[in-house]
Design a protein around this motif. Structure first.
Motif, PDB file in Angstrom:
ATOM      1  N   UNK A 124       0.833  -1.296  -0.078  1.00  0.00           N
ATOM      2  CA  UNK A 124       0.075   0.047   0.133  1.00  0.00           C
ATOM      3  C   UNK A 124       1.016   1.454   0.038  1.00  0.00           C
ATOM      4  N   UNK A 125       0.703   2.114  -0.763  1.00  0.00           N
ATOM      5  CA  UNK A 125       1.363   3.371  -0.906  1.00  0.00           C
ATOM      6  C   UNK A 125       1.058   4.463   0.357  1.00  0.00           C
ATOM      7  N   UNK A 126       1.702   4.094   1.402  1.00  0.00           N
ATOM      8  CA  UNK A 126       1.502   4.959   2.479  1.00  0.00           C
ATOM      9  C   UNK A 126       2.181   6.544   2.259  1.00  0.00           C
ATOM     10  N   UNK A 127       1.392   7.327   2.818  1.00  0.00           N
ATOM     11  CA  UNK A 127       2.105   8.773   2.274  1.00  0.00           C
ATOM     12  C   UNK A 127       3.282   8.984   3.011  1.00  0.00           C
ATOM     13  N   UNK A 128       3.661   8.568   4.009  1.00  0.00           N
ATOM     14  CA  UNK A 128       4.872   8.796   4.590  1.00  0.00           C
ATOM     15  C   UNK A 128       6.043   7.816   4.062  1.00  0.00           C
ATOM     16  N   UNK A 129       5.795   6.977   3.165  1.00  0.00           N
ATOM     17  CA  UNK A 129       6.843   6.492   2.637  1.00  0.00           C
ATOM     18  C   UNK A 129       7.251   6.801   1.111  1.00  0.00           C
TER      19      UNK A 129
END
Length: 56
Positions: free
Chosen positions: A48-53
């Motif tokens: 999942x493309x987490x915003x902080x990564x």
């Protein structure tokens, strides 16, 4: 103390190792695998493309 007497256990240990080395080890060494493993293609997992990564 009877636990510290090596007399019966040493005899048993030597007998078992002798039996294993002379009789069982050659029989076990001649066994062949009937189901050879096949290499599997590694599965890629979608994360999942987490915003902080995310890197910009």
């Amino acid at each position: 103390m009877p636990q510290l007497s090596p007399e019966p256990w040493l005899t048993v240990l030597l007998t078992v190792w002798t039996f294993f080395i002379i009789i069982l080890q050659p029989k076990i060494a001649t066994l062949t695998a009937t189901n050879n493993p096949t290499p599997h293609k590694p599965q890629t997992t979608k994360t999942w493309p987490w915003p902080w990564t995310q890197t910009y």
